[in-house]
Design a protein around this motif. Structure first.
Motif, short mmCIF file in Angstrom:
data_model
loop_
_atom_site.label_atom_id
_atom_site.label_comp_id
_atom_site.label_asym_id
_atom_site.label_seq_id
_atom_site.Cartn_x
_atom_site.Cartn_y
_atom_site.Cartn_z
N VAL A 80 0.60 -0.91 0.29
CA VAL A 80 0.27 -0.25 -0.10
C VAL A 80 0.81 0.97 -0.18
O VAL A 80 0.91 1.92 -0.32
CB VAL A 80 -1.23 -0.29 1.41
CG1 VAL A 80 -1.69 1.58 1.73
CG2 VAL A 80 -2.14 -0.88 1.09
N PHE A 81 1.49 1.07 0.79
CA PHE A 81 2.79 2.58 1.05
C PHE A 81 3.47 2.83 -0.17
O PHE A 81 3.66 3.84 -1.16
CB PHE A 81 3.58 2.26 2.31
CG PHE A 81 4.69 3.48 1.99
CD1 PHE A 81 4.07 4.84 2.58
CD2 PHE A 81 5.93 2.93 1.89
CE1 PHE A 81 5.34 5.84 1.95
CE2 PHE A 81 7.06 4.45 2.11
CZ PHE A 81 6.64 5.78 2.11
N ASP A 82 3.96 1.66 -0.98
CA ASP A 82 4.13 1.55 -2.19
C ASP A 82 4.15 2.09 -3.31
O ASP A 82 4.32 3.13 -4.21
CB ASP A 82 5.48 0.26 -2.55
CG ASP A 82 5.87 0.23 -4.16
OD1 ASP A 82 6.69 0.74 -3.31
OD2 ASP A 82 5.73 -0.27 -4.76
N VAL A 83 2.59 2.03 -3.63
CA VAL A 83 1.50 2.61 -4.33
C VAL A 83 1.39 4.12 -3.82
O VAL A 83 0.99 5.01 -4.78
CB VAL A 83 0.02 1.88 -4.21
CG1 VAL A 83 -0.47 2.85 -5.18
CG2 VAL A 83 -0.09 0.44 -5.08
N GLU A 84 1.18 4.74 -2.64
CA GLU A 84 0.81 5.99 -2.39
C GLU A 84 2.14 6.41 -2.49
O GLU A 84 2.11 7.50 -3.47
CB GLU A 84 0.70 5.21 -0.70
CG GLU A 84 0.96 6.71 -0.13
CD GLU A 84 -0.62 8.07 -0.02
OE1 GLU A 84 -1.25 7.56 -0.35
OE2 GLU A 84 -0.33 9.19 0.16
N LEU B 71 -7.62 1.76 -0.70
CA LEU B 71 -8.61 2.65 -0.91
C LEU B 71 -8.47 2.81 0.77
O LEU B 71 -8.74 1.97 1.91
CB LEU B 71 -10.06 2.88 -1.45
CG LEU B 71 -11.14 4.13 -0.92
CD1 LEU B 71 -11.76 4.12 -1.83
CD2 LEU B 71 -11.48 3.68 0.60
N LEU B 72 -8.16 3.95 1.46
CA LEU B 72 -8.23 4.31 2.66
C LEU B 72 -9.49 5.20 3.58
O LEU B 72 -9.24 6.19 3.27
CB LEU B 72 -6.63 4.94 2.98
CG LEU B 72 -5.53 4.52 3.37
CD1 LEU B 72 -4.21 5.27 3.85
CD2 LEU B 72 -5.33 2.96 4.57
N GLY B 73 -10.31 4.15 4.15
CA GLY B 73 -11.20 5.54 4.39
C GLY B 73 -11.56 5.13 6.20
O GLY B 73 -10.23 4.45 6.81
N GLY B 74 -11.34 6.16 6.69
CA GLY B 74 -12.37 7.07 8.23
C GLY B 74 -13.21 6.94 8.10
O GLY B 74 -14.32 7.24 7.36
N TYR B 75 -13.41 7.96 9.81
CA TYR B 75 -14.22 8.35 10.02
C TYR B 75 -14.43 10.08 10.02
O TYR B 75 -13.78 10.78 10.00
CB TYR B 75 -15.46 8.25 11.41
CG TYR B 75 -14.64 6.73 11.40
CD1 TYR B 75 -15.58 6.16 10.66
CD2 TYR B 75 -13.67 6.41 12.84
CE1 TYR B 75 -15.50 5.03 10.83
CE2 TYR B 75 -13.97 5.28 13.16
CZ TYR B 75 -14.84 4.03 12.14
OH TYR B 75 -14.23 2.70 12.49
N PRO C 1 4.17 12.18 -0.51
CA PRO C 1 3.04 11.08 -0.13
C PRO C 1 3.20 10.66 1.49
O PRO C 1 3.89 12.03 2.25
CB PRO C 1 3.71 10.16 -0.40
CG PRO C 1 4.52 10.62 -0.27
CD PRO C 1 5.22 12.16 -0.97
N PHE C 2 1.69 10.65 2.28
CA PHE C 2 1.34 10.21 3.71
C PHE C 2 2.73 8.95 3.76
O PHE C 2 2.93 8.29 3.12
CB PHE C 2 0.24 9.52 3.77
CG PHE C 2 -0.49 10.21 4.12
CD1 PHE C 2 -1.14 11.52 4.00
CD2 PHE C 2 -2.13 8.89 3.91
CE1 PHE C 2 -2.00 12.13 4.29
CE2 PHE C 2 -3.35 9.96 3.78
CZ PHE C 2 -3.59 11.54 3.56
N GLY C 3 3.13 9.15 4.78
CA GLY C 3 4.27 8.38 5.36
C GLY C 3 4.07 6.55 5.50
O GLY C 3 2.09 6.89 5.89
N ARG C 4 4.94 5.64 5.81
CA ARG C 4 3.56 4.55 6.53
C ARG C 4 3.38 4.40 7.68
O ARG C 4 2.66 3.42 8.26
CB ARG C 4 5.74 3.49 5.69
CG ARG C 4 5.44 2.21 6.02
CD ARG C 4 6.28 1.24 5.80
NE ARG C 4 5.99 0.12 5.66
CZ ARG C 4 5.29 -1.18 6.15
NH1 ARG C 4 5.13 -0.38 7.42
NH2 ARG C 4 5.07 -2.55 6.64
#
Ligand SMILES: CC(C)(COP(=O)(O)OP(=O)(O)OC[C@H]1O[C@@H](n2cnc3c(N)ncnc32)[C@H](O)[C@@H]1OP(=O)(O)O)[C@@H](O)C(=O)NCCC(=O)NCCS
Length: 146
Positions: free
Chosen positions: A15-19, A56-60, A26-29
């Motif tokens: 995931v981090f590689d794609v990011e 896809l990273l989801g949250g609230y 990018p966001f850090g690992r």
């Protein structure tokens, strides 16, 4: 063959590689891992023949029953094949199942490709946040009611 499944903690390297290949800043690992741990039931990966090619990273959000797309990316060499749209729809279907009533995301105002996808999938521009990103570019806040 394309598959979409929930993200697991041991997917983080991929995931981090794609990011990091998809965003200038990018966001850090560690941040990605923490975001994942915040709402694992809202995080998904796309696989093409067992290789992770998107996530896809989801949250609230602070609003009840509103979910948040924190990051979505597809590997550059397989963009334009419909994976991003499928992943987005999969996420929204899951949100519907869990009784969310809206989805929010932020997108760079010049990311026309992503904005077009979001509009086609029923998101509308709700507002603009000046200098939202670290490089001082503005973001649109986009919302979809589900
Ligand atoms: C945005 C992103 C996730 C879309 O994923 P994708 O798999 O390429 O998208 P899809 O193939 O499902 O295409 C969906 C729509 O995007 C738009 N799109 C796709 N390729 C495009 C291109 N080359 N130019 C303009 N729009 C394009 C079209 O609206 C397309 O729908 P259509 O094929 O019916 O015309 C992907 O481009 C990406 O990872 N970009 C870099 C990271 C990023 O910007 N993420 C969004 C942050 S908010």
């Amino acid at each position: 063959m394309i598959t979409i499944r929930h993200m697991f903690e041991n997917d983080m390297d991929d995931v981090f590689d794609v990011e990091r290949r998809s965003f200038k800043i990018p966001f850090g690992r560690t941040l990605i891992t923490n975001l994942y741990l915040g709402a694992p039931e809202l995080c998904f990966v796309v696989l093409d023949n067992d290789e992770i090619v998107g996530f896809l990273l989801g949250g609230y959000t602070s609003l009840p029953r509103q979910s948040h797309i924190l990051s979505i990316a597809i590997k550059e060499d397989v963009r334009g094949k419909g994976y991003g749209r499928k992943l987005l729809r999969h996420f929204i279907d899951n949100c519907t199942k869990f009784a969310y009533t809206s989805v929010k995301l932020e997108v760079k105002v010049d990311n026309t490709r992503a904005i077009q996808l979001y509009e086609e999938e029923g998101f509308h521009i709700d507002s603009k946040i000046r200098k939202y990103y670290e490089d001082n570019t503005d973001a649109y806040v986009m919302i979809k009611h589900i």
